[in-house]
Design a protein around this motif. Structure first.
Motif, PDB file in Angstrom:
ATOM      1  N   VAL A 193      79.410  53.802  72.900  1.00 41.05           N
ATOM      2  CA  VAL A 193      78.919  54.225  74.218  1.00 41.05           C
ATOM      3  C   VAL A 193      80.020  54.085  75.268  1.00 41.05           C
ATOM      4  CG1 VAL A 193      77.242  53.736  76.036  1.00 41.05           C
ATOM      5  CG2 VAL A 193      76.529  53.680  73.645  1.00 41.05           C
ATOM      6  N   GLY A 194      80.760  52.982  75.196  1.00 43.09           N
ATOM      7  CA  GLY A 194      81.863  52.795  76.137  1.00 43.09           C
ATOM      8  C   GLY A 194      82.938  53.850  75.985  1.00 43.09           C
ATOM      9  N   TYR A 195      83.211  54.252  74.738  1.00 43.33           N
ATOM     10  CA  TYR A 195      84.213  55.303  74.515  1.00 43.33           C
ATOM     11  C   TYR A 195      83.761  56.629  75.109  1.00 43.33           C
ATOM     12  CZ  TYR A 195      86.342  59.204  72.058  1.00 43.33           C
ATOM     13  OH  TYR A 195      86.930  60.401  71.765  1.00 43.33           O
ATOM     14  N   PHE A 196      82.505  56.999  74.882  1.00 39.74           N
ATOM     15  CA  PHE A 196      82.002  58.261  75.426  1.00 39.74           C
ATOM     16  C   PHE A 196      82.100  58.278  76.951  1.00 39.74           C
ATOM     17  CE2 PHE A 196      79.108  58.488  71.490  1.00 39.74           C
ATOM     18  CZ  PHE A 196      80.101  59.142  70.778  1.00 39.74           C
ATOM     19  N   LEU A 197      81.684  57.185  77.580  1.00 45.53           N
ATOM     20  CA  LEU A 197      81.728  57.126  79.038  1.00 45.53           C
ATOM     21  C   LEU A 197      83.167  57.131  79.549  1.00 45.53           C
ATOM     22  CD1 LEU A 197      78.903  54.492  79.702  1.00 45.53           C
ATOM     23  CD2 LEU A 197      78.756  56.982  79.866  1.00 45.53           C
ATOM     24  N   ALA A 198      84.048  56.395  78.877  1.00 39.01           N
ATOM     25  CA  ALA A 198      85.446  56.342  79.316  1.00 39.01           C
ATOM     26  C   ALA A 198      86.132  57.690  79.135  1.00 39.01           C
ATOM     27  CB  ALA A 198      86.190  55.254  78.538  1.00 39.01           C
ATOM     28  N   TYR A 199      85.872  58.358  78.012  1.00 37.20           N
ATOM     29  CA  TYR A 199      86.504  59.657  77.767  1.00 37.20           C
ATOM     30  C   TYR A 199      86.065  60.676  78.816  1.00 37.20           C
ATOM     31  CZ  TYR A 199      88.137  63.803  75.289  1.00 37.20           C
ATOM     32  OH  TYR A 199      88.779  64.972  74.958  1.00 37.20           O
ATOM     33  N   ASP A 200      84.783  60.716  79.110  1.00 33.93           N
ATOM     34  CA  ASP A 200      84.298  61.668  80.112  1.00 33.93           C
ATOM     35  C   ASP A 200      84.839  61.334  81.497  1.00 33.93           C
ATOM     36  OD1 ASP A 200      82.945  62.801  78.042  1.00 33.93           O
ATOM     37  OD2 ASP A 200      80.967  62.049  78.614  1.00 33.93           O
ATOM     38  N   ALA A 201      84.922  60.043  81.820  1.00 38.14           N
ATOM     39  CA  ALA A 201      85.441  59.650  83.131  1.00 38.14           C
ATOM     40  C   ALA A 201      86.911  60.046  83.277  1.00 38.14           C
ATOM     41  CB  ALA A 201      85.270  58.145  83.332  1.00 38.14           C
ATOM     42  N   VAL A 202      87.705  59.832  82.234  1.00 36.90           N
ATOM     43  CA  VAL A 202      89.120  60.219  82.280  1.00 36.90           C
ATOM     44  C   VAL A 202      89.255  61.733  82.374  1.00 36.90           C
ATOM     45  CG1 VAL A 202      91.272  60.239  80.964  1.00 36.90           C
ATOM     46  CG2 VAL A 202      89.921  58.151  81.094  1.00 36.90           C
ATOM     47  N   SER A 203      88.433  62.468  81.634  1.00 33.71           N
ATOM     48  CA  SER A 203      88.484  63.936  81.698  1.00 33.71           C
ATOM     49  C   SER A 203      88.153  64.435  83.098  1.00 33.71           C
ATOM     50  CB  SER A 203      87.509  64.536  80.679  1.00 33.71           C
ATOM     51  OG  SER A 203      87.873  64.188  79.359  1.00 33.71           O
ATOM     52  N   HIS A 204      87.143  63.858  83.724  1.00 31.61           N
ATOM     53  CA  HIS A 204      86.790  64.262  85.086  1.00 31.61           C
ATOM     54  C   HIS A 204      87.928  63.955  86.053  1.00 31.61           C
ATOM     55  CE1 HIS A 204      82.137  64.193  84.396  1.00 31.61           C
ATOM     56  NE2 HIS A 204      82.789  64.865  83.468  1.00 31.61           N
ATOM     57  N   TRP A 205      88.516  62.781  85.911  1.00 35.24           N
ATOM     58  CA  TRP A 205      89.607  62.398  86.806  1.00 35.24           C
ATOM     59  C   TRP A 205      90.805  63.333  86.644  1.00 35.24           C
ATOM     60  CZ3 TRP A 205      94.483  60.094  85.522  1.00 35.24           C
ATOM     61  CH2 TRP A 205      95.220  59.685  86.642  1.00 35.24           C
ATOM     62  N   LEU A 206      91.120  63.700  85.417  1.00 38.34           N
ATOM     63  CA  LEU A 206      92.230  64.620  85.179  1.00 38.34           C
ATOM     64  C   LEU A 206      91.926  66.006  85.738  1.00 38.34           C
ATOM     65  CD1 LEU A 206      93.221  63.635  81.519  1.00 38.34           C
ATOM     66  CD2 LEU A 206      94.448  63.085  83.628  1.00 38.34           C
ATOM     67  N   ASP A 207      90.688  66.463  85.597  1.00 37.99           N
ATOM     68  CA  ASP A 207      90.310  67.765  86.149  1.00 37.99           C
ATOM     69  C   ASP A 207      90.477  67.781  87.667  1.00 37.99           C
ATOM     70  OD1 ASP A 207      89.694  68.876  83.700  1.00 37.99           O
ATOM     71  OD2 ASP A 207      87.577  68.318  83.787  1.00 37.99           O
ATOM     72  N   TYR A 208      89.957  66.762  88.316  1.00 37.26           N
ATOM     73  CA  TYR A 208      90.063  66.702  89.776  1.00 37.26           C
ATOM     74  C   TYR A 208      91.518  66.576  90.223  1.00 37.26           C
ATOM     75  CZ  TYR A 208      84.991  66.015  89.958  1.00 37.26           C
ATOM     76  OH  TYR A 208      83.630  66.182  89.844  1.00 37.26           O
ATOM     77  N   ARG A 209      92.295  65.790  89.498  1.00 35.22           N
ATOM     78  CA  ARG A 209      93.690  65.603  89.887  1.00 35.22           C
ATOM     79  C   ARG A 209      94.475  66.903  89.762  1.00 35.22           C
ATOM     80  NH1 ARG A 209      98.042  61.878  86.664  1.00 35.22           N
ATOM     81  NH2 ARG A 209      97.644  63.514  85.141  1.00 35.22           N
ATOM     82  N   CYS A 210      94.284  67.626  88.665  1.00 30.12           N
ATOM     83  CA  CYS A 210      95.000  68.895  88.489  1.00 30.12           C
ATOM     84  C   CYS A 210      94.573  69.922  89.530  1.00 30.12           C
ATOM     85  CB  CYS A 210      94.764  69.430  87.080  1.00 30.12           C
ATOM     86  SG  CYS A 210      95.542  68.454  85.773  1.00 30.12           S
ATOM     87  N   ASP A 211      93.281  69.990  89.814  1.00 28.43           N
ATOM     88  CA  ASP A 211      92.810  70.931  90.835  1.00 28.43           C
ATOM     89  C   ASP A 211      93.389  70.589  92.202  1.00 28.43           C
ATOM     90  OD1 ASP A 211      91.327  72.386  89.039  1.00 28.43           O
ATOM     91  OD2 ASP A 211      89.468  71.295  89.401  1.00 28.43           O
TER      92      ASP A 211
END
Length: 342
Positions: free
Chosen positions: A249-267
Motif C-alpha cells: 500500500v505504501g508503494y502504491f501511494l508513494a509511486y502515485d505521489a511521485v508521478s503527480h509531483w513529476l507531472d506538475y513539475r514538468c508542466d
C-alpha cells in the motif's frame, strides 16, 4: 478313529482401496513443504542483507531497463509504420523539434532524437546522458494538423470496432479536439524533453527499491523492538504478512505521489519558458479534456468507465491514480500564464 485337526484363523488381505496411501502422500507433502519453508526462512535470516541489496538493485534495473535501451524497447512499441516500413518524420516536424530543443536550452541535443510515432500525443523515454540517449515520439499528424485537420481525418480511427465518421457531430468534435495549434504542439514536445532532461525516469524507477528497503528495515526494527524473534512461528508469519501488505500500500501511494509531483513539475517548467508556451499548455490540456469527453460519448459504457464527465481519467485500480488529473494540470498552467501576463 478320526483325528481332529486344528482350525487356524485366516486373516483377510489388507485393503488396497488407496485411502491410506493417499493420506500418507498428503502428510509427506505437507511435511516436505514445511521443511522447505523453514529452511528458506533460515536462509533468508542468515543472508537478509545481501538478499535485500540484490533485490533492490534488481528492481531498479528492471524499472530503468526501458529507459536505458529505448531504441530496442520503446521505439519498437511506438514506431509508426507506413507500407511495411518505419515512417519517416517530416521535415516540418524536425524543424519544430529543433526549435523546441533550442527553447528548452538542451545542452546535449545530439542525445535527444525524434521519430514518427503512432497515436495523437507525444511520448518519450530514455536518459540523455546514457549512451542510448533519449527518444521523443512525435505523432505524424502534427505535420498538418494545425491547418484544417487533414492530418487527423486522413487516418482511420476505430472505436468499438467501427470507423469514426469524421462528418458526424461526434467526429467533428473529435477532429477539433485532435487539431492543435503550433504553440500547443511545442508545449507537448517541450514537456517530454524536459521530462527526460530532469532525470524523471530515474526518480520513478527508484520508488520501488526505496520502498522495499524502507519497509524491510522498519519491519526488522519493529520486530526487534517487540521481541518477536522469540515468539511462535505463526505470530511471526502474521507479522510478516501484515508488513508486506503495508509495504504494498505504501508503494502504491508513494509511486502515485511521485508521478503527480513529476507531472506538475514538468508542466510548470515548460509553461515557465514563455507566455506562448503557457498559452499552448492551456490549449493542450483543454483539447485533451475535450477529446476525452468526446471519447466517453463515442465509446459508450466502456468510455463511461474510463473517462469522467470532466474529461479526467478514472482510476484503473480502485484507489490508484498514476497520473495527475488533467484539470489540475490545466489550472496550474493557467496560474503560470497569469504570472506571464502580470
Amino acid at each position: 478313529m478320526r483325528m481332529r485337526g486344528r482350525v487356524r484363523a485366516v486373516r483377510a488381505p489388507p485393503s488396497v482401496d488407496g485411502r491410506s496411501g493417499g493420506f500418507s502422500v498428503a502428510v509427506l507433502a505437507v511435511a516436505m513443504t514445511t521443511l522447505f519453508v523453514l529452511k528458506l526462512a533460515a536462509f533468508v535470516q542468515r543472508n537478509r542483507s545481501g538478499l535485500l541489496a540484490v533485490s533492490c538493485a534488481g528492481i531498479f534495473g528492471a524499472n530503468i531497463f526501458y529507459h536505458a535501451f529505448p531504441q530496442q524497447t520503446f521505439r519498437t512499441v511506438y514506431q509508426c509504420w507506413s507500407r511495411g516500413q518505419p515512417a519517416e518524420l517530416p521535415e516540418q516536424l524536425r524543424s519544430l523539434f529543433w526549435e523546441v530543443l533550442r527553447d528548452t536550452d538542451v545542452r546535449s541535443a545530439g542525445n535527444v532524437q525524434a521519430f514518427a510515432a503512432f497515436g495523437f500525443q507525444p511520448v518519450s523515454a530514455g536518459i540523455p546522458w546514457l549512451p542510448s540517449g533519449s527518444l521523443v515520439g512525435i505523432p505524424a499528424n502534427f505535420a498538418n494538423a494545425t491547418d484544417d485537420g487533414q492530418g487527423v481525418v486522413n487516418r482511420v480511427v476505430m472505436i468499438n470496432g467501427e470507423e469514426v465518421d469524421w462528418h458526424s457531430e461526434d467526429g467533428v468534435h473529435l477532429k477539433e479536439a485532435l487539431t492543435l495549434s503550433k504553440e500547443a504542439q511545442k508545449f507537448s514536445l517541450a514537456r517530454e524533453v524536459i521530462y527526460s532532461q530532469s532525470s524523471s525516469p530515474i526518480l520513478q524507477a527508484a520508488v520501488a527499491p526505496t520502498c522495499l528497503l524502507g519497509v524491510s528495515l522498519s519491519a526488522v526494527a519493529v520486530k526487534q523492538l517487540l521481541g518477536l524473534y522469540s515468539s511462535p512461528l505463526l505470530l511471526r508469519g502474521l507479522y510478516n504478512l501484515a508488513a508486506l501488505v503495508v509495504g504494498l500500500v505504501g508503494y502504491f501511494l508513494a509511486y502515485d505521489a511521485v508521478s503527480h509531483w513529476l507531472d506538475y513539475r514538468c508542466d510548470r517548467r515548460t509553461a515557465a519558458l514563455s507566455e506562448d508556451y503557457a498559452r499552448g499548455g492551456v490549449e493542450f490540456y483543454e483539447k485533451l479534456l475535450f477529446r476525452n469527453r468526446t471519447l466517453r460519448k463515442l465509446m459508450g459504457k466502456r468510455g463511461e468507465e474510463m473517462y469522467a464527465p470532466s474529461g479526467n481519467l478514472f482510476p484503473r485500480y480502485g484507489f490508484r491514480l498514476k497520473q495527475a488529473p488533467y484539470t489540475s494540470r490545466r489550472d496550474l498552467i493557467v496560474k503560470v500564464l497569469k504570472l506571464h501576463q502580470a
